[in-house]
Design an enzyme around this catalytic site. Structure first.
Site: not given
Ligand code: MN
Ligand code: MN
Length: 304
Positions: A84, A95, A155, A163, A190, A285
């Protein structure tokens, strides 16, 4: 959200490439530290910065593991590995994550979270209901015989804030029924799938922290103050790992300062999150930039 399409797209491209580089290095005998250093180095060489430490979460660890000052994970060749990755340019964040199965027996588990994310790519549009995203994700995961992880969510993202205000659950949560993703929103989705209980809990180990932007109530030692101002300058309020401080500080000093800054309420700890039934966990994600008339999946070059 403050939008700079060029920087968001560029950060997304770099994050996506770093994610794929990390995944390509997931092999028996490799270590989390080697792979994360490659991933983070790649992001920096390309002109971005990591938006958070490379997360390398294995098997029942669902999220938030990165190698620490002393600990590492060496792959045996039977693991389910989540890579990630976050990159940012001037605080404009991407992200993204994918999972690699070394075991040879969890391909279907990976397929569940991957198909769920692909469904979201296909339905994402300006003003979509958060509830409908969760409904699509859960359906794709359940029909393959797995459970979504209920307390890990996507998010929204703001500039310098990974976030932001809105969570995107991986199931149709009634609380999100009236919530829509408006143009001008940057959002990470995600899906997490598991063969366990579908809940994660605090696993204790902490290798990721972020600065809580408030004035220290307690007096800091000289070394604490120095490390704190280094963190402020280099990471602002984005998550970081003590490993990154080794270039400029010694290990004992870092450990002592981090411990103290956490106890003084200045650093927020992100413990590893472990599946409550010790189930294996998969995750995919992407980051979506929602505009007036279209959506850009910044971390997916195949998605256009
Ligand atoms: Mn992530
Ligand atoms: Mn994330």
């Amino acid at each position: 959200m403050d939008i700079d399409v060029d920087k968001l797209v560029k950060a997304g491209k770099i994050a996506g490439e770093a994610r794929d580089l990390g995944a390509s290095l997931v092999k028996p005998g490799a270590s989390a530290r080697e792979i994360c250093e490659e991933v983070e180095g790649y992001i920096r060489r390309k002109g971005a910065e990591p938006a958070f430490p490379c997360n390398f979460s294995v098997d029942e660890v669902a999220a938030h593991y990165t190698p620490g000052l002393d600990d590492d994970v060496k792959l045996r060749g039977i693991e389910v590995v989540k890579v990630d990755v976050g990159a940012h340019i001037d605080g404009y964040i991407a992200d993204t994550a994918r999972t690699v199965d070394l075991s040879g027996v969890y391909e279907k588990l990976l397929e569940a979270s991957k198909a769920a994310l692909e469904r979201v790519v296909s339905i994402m549009k300006p003003n979509i209901r958060v509830y409908d995203i969760g409904k699509a994700i859960e359906a794709e995961i359940r029909k393959r015989g797995y459970k979504p992880v209920r307390n890990l969510t996507g998010h929204t993202i703001d500039r310098w804030t990974i976030h932001a205000g809105t969570q995107i659950p991986n199931y149709p949560d009634r609380a999100t029924f009236h919530k829509r993703l408006r143009p001008g929103t940057l959002v990470a989705v995600e899906p997490f799938a598991t063969n366990g209980r579908g809940i994660v809990r605090d696993g204790g180990l902490v290798n990721i922290y972020s600065l809580i932007p408030r004035k220290p109530k307690y007096k800091l030692s000289e070394e604490e103050a120095e490390i704190l101002s280094y963190i402020q300058e280099h990471y602002k309020t984005l998550p970081f790992t003590p490993r990154w401080l080794l270039e400029d500080f010694d290990k004992r000093g870092i450990e002592a300062a981090i411990r103290s800054l956490v106890s003084k309420g200045i650093l927020y700890p992100y413990p590893i999150l472990v599946e409550a039934g010790k189930g294996k966990v998969s995750q995919f994600e992407h980051t979506f930039l929602i505009l007036e008339d279209r959506v850009i999946v910044t971390t997916c070059k195949e998605c256009v």
